[in-house]
Structures are given as structure tokens and as C-alpha cells.
Design an enzyme around this catalytic site. Structure first.
Site, PDB file in Angstrom:
ATOM      1  N   HIS A 223       0.857  -1.391  -0.209  1.00 49.92           N
ATOM      2  CA  HIS A 223      -0.153  -0.032  -0.090  1.00 49.92           C
ATOM      3  C   HIS A 223       0.800   1.269  -0.137  1.00 49.92           C
ATOM      4  O   HIS A 223       0.136   2.284  -0.365  1.00 49.92           O
ATOM      5  CB  HIS A 223      -0.977   0.004   1.228  1.00 49.92           C
ATOM      6  CG  HIS A 223      -0.419   0.335   2.508  1.00 49.92           C
ATOM      7  ND1 HIS A 223       0.472  -0.537   3.327  1.00 49.92           N
ATOM      8  CD2 HIS A 223      -0.463   1.434   3.262  1.00 49.92           C
ATOM      9  CE1 HIS A 223       0.876  -0.102   4.262  1.00 49.92           C
ATOM     10  NE2 HIS A 223       0.595   1.209   4.236  1.00 49.92           N
TER      11      HIS A 223
HETATM   12  C1  UD1 Z   1      -2.737   4.977   5.869  1.00 49.63           C
HETATM   13  C2  UD1 Z   1      -1.630   5.606   6.721  1.00 49.63           C
HETATM   14  C3  UD1 Z   1      -0.396   4.299   6.651  1.00 49.63           C
HETATM   15  C4  UD1 Z   1      -1.129   3.224   6.887  1.00 49.63           C
HETATM   16  C5  UD1 Z   1      -2.183   2.803   6.014  1.00 49.63           C
HETATM   17  C6  UD1 Z   1      -2.885   1.423   6.525  1.00 49.63           C
HETATM   18  C7  UD1 Z   1      -1.098   8.003   6.777  1.00 49.63           C
HETATM   19  C8  UD1 Z   1      -0.214   9.045   6.146  1.00 49.63           C
HETATM   20  N1  UD1 Z   1      -0.917   6.665   6.084  1.00 49.63           N
HETATM   21  O1  UD1 Z   1      -2.379   4.862   4.375  1.00 49.63           O
HETATM   22  O2  UD1 Z   1       0.336   4.768   7.686  1.00 49.63           O
HETATM   23  O3  UD1 Z   1       0.056   2.250   7.002  1.00 49.63           O
HETATM   24  O4  UD1 Z   1      -3.079   3.679   6.305  1.00 49.63           O
HETATM   25  O5  UD1 Z   1      -3.901   1.055   5.789  1.00 49.63           O
HETATM   26  O6  UD1 Z   1      -2.006   8.245   7.575  1.00 49.63           O
HETATM   27  N2  UD1 Z   1      -9.436   4.483   1.113  1.00 49.63           N
HETATM   28  C9  UD1 Z   1     -10.845   3.644   0.853  1.00 49.63           C
HETATM   29  N3  UD1 Z   1     -11.395   3.282   2.013  1.00 49.63           N
HETATM   30  C10 UD1 Z   1     -10.958   3.557   3.244  1.00 49.63           C
HETATM   31  C11 UD1 Z   1      -9.707   4.132   3.442  1.00 49.63           C
HETATM   32  C12 UD1 Z   1      -9.127   4.681   2.444  1.00 49.63           C
HETATM   33  O7  UD1 Z   1     -11.054   3.578  -0.318  1.00 49.63           O
HETATM   34  O8  UD1 Z   1     -11.789   3.030   4.321  1.00 49.63           O
HETATM   35  C13 UD1 Z   1      -8.916   4.924   0.012  1.00 49.63           C
HETATM   36  C14 UD1 Z   1      -8.640   6.187  -0.199  1.00 49.63           C
HETATM   37  O9  UD1 Z   1      -9.795   6.832  -1.195  1.00 49.63           O
HETATM   38  C15 UD1 Z   1      -7.396   6.637  -0.582  1.00 49.63           C
HETATM   39  C16 UD1 Z   1      -6.632   5.368  -0.416  1.00 49.63           C
HETATM   40  O10 UD1 Z   1      -7.411   4.401  -0.082  1.00 49.63           O
HETATM   41  O11 UD1 Z   1      -7.306   7.289  -2.037  1.00 49.63           O
HETATM   42  C17 UD1 Z   1      -5.328   5.840   0.713  1.00 49.63           C
HETATM   43  O12 UD1 Z   1      -6.027   5.885   2.089  1.00 49.63           O
HETATM   44  P1  UD1 Z   1      -5.480   6.866   3.051  1.00 49.63           P
HETATM   45  O13 UD1 Z   1      -6.017   6.909   4.327  1.00 49.63           O
HETATM   46  O14 UD1 Z   1      -4.979   8.243   2.528  1.00 49.63           O
HETATM   47  O15 UD1 Z   1      -3.954   6.372   2.980  1.00 49.63           O
HETATM   48  P2  UD1 Z   1      -3.308   4.890   3.216  1.00 49.63           P
HETATM   49  O16 UD1 Z   1      -2.691   4.512   2.034  1.00 49.63           O
HETATM   50  O17 UD1 Z   1      -4.517   3.842   3.881  1.00 49.63           O
END
Ligand code: UD1
Length: 385
Positions: A223
């Protein structure tokens, strides 16, 4: 004493579950009582990324959900700060407790300190030295602001000392994630791997062959922006998985929303969906992941938490990063993980190398399942109730 605890994203939930249980025990046994308020910033919001973990780990529903959702870093952090300030002004706790290194951790730390509320960080002192990682920035700021820093290992305590953190603020208590692992190991062990696959298979993926006991499989999660956001890195990695790993053994890929989005963006989705031996799963719940980890011959991951769980479970782990903030999990320090970055040659060599390794569980100091108790003992002894 009134404590307000913050969670935001999936890796926070495993860390907060034992902490809340330790508060409950203290309230039953202790003379004084802790009033506890749980705030979810809503950074992770999908049922599979959030609610399913609350249920599986028996975490009470959050008292307050800020419902921040997705966005750029500035948006997530900014919106969280605005909403969290209102919460703190209304709640006025003695302590704000933050865990880990996600955007919620940073945002809420800054707000708490600006309001002169005591701040405590669980899982403090981790350092990758890599300032291109958003989590490293979150760790540095949070630790600099914290009044009490609970570290998972001695290396992390030393990192804080080197940065000038006063000795009296640092407490080495062990790894709270391992409290959760130990509390849920038995329940996880009982799960059936093929049933986990069946109930989490992504729609449209062809039905895989059954995995037989002892036949082995590789397990993967990805991820990090550094692995999935650039085509130059992600595409060769996918080719290696498709052309080499899945020809060697089944590969179970538990796919994170960010990686799934990027497969689509780079036009790789049809390729991965149609590949026999590549088993694509939706995000699984905690116990299912532990069970899959227990049965894997090798783990390929860029997750920090999985590096730690592989260490205790003994699963040989290829860490798809060039650095780690968790050096105690590395093979040279007695752990199960080896850093392979995103260079395919290196990943290939280590992949074939670790297949011949046996499972060697190891347990760093104080990763014993009792970290949350130590935290509550210290917290309550420091604070006038
Ligand atoms: C976040 C954390 C990372 C952790 C990871 C575990 C930060 C900077 N990063 O990264 O440290 O290891 O979580 O998962 O806080 N999304 C969904 N559904 C959700 C959540 C997110 O579809 O429930 C999608 C969002 O649209 C986004 C992408 O996943 O575009 C990334 O989500 P985001 O929370 O920005 O960061 P992670 O990569 O999950």
C-alpha cells in the site's frame, strides 16, 4: 482522570484494543476511575478497513467520529485539526493519547499541544530516517510534542535520547500490537484458510484451486505510495509476481484500496484478475490476516505491522522497502524480515532464498502481550487522579 484516545486508520485499531481493555480492568480493580473517550477521525471509513476491526477486536463504538474521509495529506490533516479542536474544547481531557504514525496521529497531537493538554504517544521513537515517507514526518512531529513517550523497543528509546528527549518522558514498555496478537492467536488458529479465501474473494476473480495443508503459498500486501503510486515501480513488480511467483506457488494478495486503484489506473486489473494462482482478496479482518500469516511460506509486504507479526510468528518476510523504522524485526537482529526495496533482481534472489528457510519465531524484549498493562500502570502513577 479523563483520557481521550484518538484512532484514525486501520493500523491504529489493533493498538488501541488492548489499551481500552487495560483501562476497563483498571476501572474494575483500581480505587480511582479513568473516564475514557474514544475519538475516530474517520480517515479509514470502509466497513472492511474500519468497522469490521472494531467488531472483531471488541473495541467499543467510538464516542465521537469526525468523519474526515479521504483527501490529500493537507486536507486530511487540516480537516481533522479543525474538527478535533472543537472536540477538545468540549471534552477538556487531562490527557490525549495518540498511537502509531498516521495522519490522525499528527493532526490531533498538534491540536492537543496548542490547547496545552498533555499528550502521550504510544509506539514512540520509531525512525526510518526517510523523510519522503509521510509516516516519518508524523512520527517526528508527534514525538517532539509528546509529554510521555511509550517505546516498543530499546532502539526507539535511544532514537529519542539522541534527539534530546528528556529521560523522564521516555518509557520502554514493549509492543502493544503484540498484546493483540497474543490475545487473538488461538481464535485465529482455528480459522480455515480456504474458507477465508472463499468469503473474501474479490468479485470477478476466478475461483482458485483449494490450498492443501502443507502445500504452501505466498502472501502479499502492498500500500505504500513508494511502491504503488509510480508506474515505473509498480508495473515491473506486478510482472515479477505474475511471471515468476504465481508459477512457483499460489500467491494470496490481500489488496489495499490504494493498490487496487493503481492497478486500474495502470491498466493492470484484467491481467491480475485473470491469472490462475493469483488469489485476490478484499481487505480481510484481523483474525483472518493472522491465520493467513501463520500458514504462509513467505510474506511480501510493505506494512510495518506485518513485519512485526511475522517476527513473532516466524514467517520469512520480504519487506518491500529500502529502510525500516522497525529494525528489531530484521533477520540480522534476530527477526524474520529482510529489506528488498523495489529492485526486482533483489526481490527475486531473496524470494528464492527464503523459500528454503524454516519458520523461526522470535520475540524481542517485552513483546510479551502485557504492554498495555505497563502503560496504564505508568500513566496512572504519574498522574494525580
Ligand atoms: C494510511 C496510513 C499508513 C497506514 C495505512 C494502512 C497515513 C499517512 N498513512 O495509508 O501509515 O500504513 O493507512 O492502511 O496516515 N480508502 C478507501 N477506503 C478506506 C480508506 C481509504 O477506499 O476506508 C482509499 C482512499 O480513497 C485513498 C486510499 O485508499 O485514496 C489511501 O487512503 P489513505 O488513508 O489516504 O492512506 P493509506 O494509504 O490507507
Amino acid at each position: 482522570m479523563k483520557i481521550l484516545t484518538v484512532v484514525g486508520a486501520r493500523p491504529n485499531f489493533m493498538k488501541i484494543a488492548p489499551f481500552i481493555r487495560a483501562i476497563d480492568r483498571y476501572n474494575v480493580e483500581g480505587q480511582n476511575k479513568i473516564t475514557h473517550v474514544l475519538v475516530h477521525t474517520g480517515q479509514h471509513y470502509d466497513v472492511r478497513m474500519s468497522e469490521a476491526f472494531f467488531r472483531a477486536l471488541d473495541i467499543p463504538d467510538p464516542d465521537i467520529n469526525l468523519e474526515i474521509g479521504s483527501g490529500s495529506h493537507a486536507e486530511q490533516i487540516g480537516y481533522t485539526m479543525v474538527a478535533f479542536e472543537k472536540v477538545l474544547l468540549g471534552q477538556n481531557p487531562d490527557w490525549v493519547i495518540v498511537v502509531g504514525d498516521v495522519n490522525a496521529t499528527l493532526a490531533c497531537s498538534v491540536v492537543a499541544k496548542k490547547l496545552n493538554i498533555k499528550l502521550c504517544h504510544i509506539e514512540a521513537g520509531l525512525r526510518s530516517g526517510d523523510m519522503t515517507m509521510p509516516e516519518e514526518i508524523n512520527r517526528l512531529v508527534t514525538d517532539r510534542l509528546s509529554d510521555l513517550l511509550f517505546t516498543p523497543d530499546r532502539i526507539s528509546s535511544d532514537n529519542l535520547r539522541k534527539e534530546g528527549t528528556p529521560e523522564e518522558k521516555i518509557a520502554f514498555v514493549g509492543n502493544i500490537m503484540i498484546d493483540t496478537l497474543e490475545a487473538n492467536r488461538e481464535r485465529s488458529e482455528k480459522l480455515d484458510i480456504n474458507s477465508i479465501i472463499e468469503s473474501n474473494l474479490i468479485d470477478g476473480v476466478r475461483q482458485p484451486k483449494k490450498i492443501h495443508a502443507g502445500s504452501g503459498y505466498a502472501l502479499m500486501t502492498l500500500h505504500r505510495p513508494s511502491n504503488v503510486d509510480s508506474k515505473e515501480t509498480f508495473v515491473p513488480l506486478i510482472r515479477f509476481l505474475l511471471d515468476e511467483v504465481t508459477k512457483d506457488q499460489p500467491l494470496i494478495w490481500v489488496i489495499h484500496p490504494r493498490a487496487r486503484k493503481q492497478l486500474d489506473t495502470f491498466g493492470l486489473w484484467n491481467d491480475v484478475v485473470n491469472r490462475p494462482s493469483l488469489i485476490l482478496l478484499e481487505p480481510v479482518v484481523y483474525h483472518e490476516m493472522v491465520r493467513l500469516n501463520m500458514g504462509a511460506k513467505v510474506m511480501l509486504t510493505d506494512s510495518g505491522g506485518l513485519q512485526e507479526e511475522c517476527c513473532v510468528l516466524g514467517t520469512p518476510c520480504l519487506t518491500l522497502r529500502w529502510n525500516t523504522e522497525r529494525p528489531v524485526t530484521l533477520r540480522e537482529n534476530g527477526g524474520a524480515s529482510v529489506l528488498v526495496g523495489n529492485n526486482i533482481e533483489r526481490i527475486r534472489n531473496e524470494y528464492f532464498n527464503v523459500l528454503s528457510l524454516n519458520r523461526i519465531p522470535s520475540r524481542p524484549e517485552l513483546w510479551d502481550g502485557h504492554t498495555a498493562e505497563r502503560i496504564i500502570t505508568i500513566l496512572t502513577s504519574l498522574v494525580k487522579m
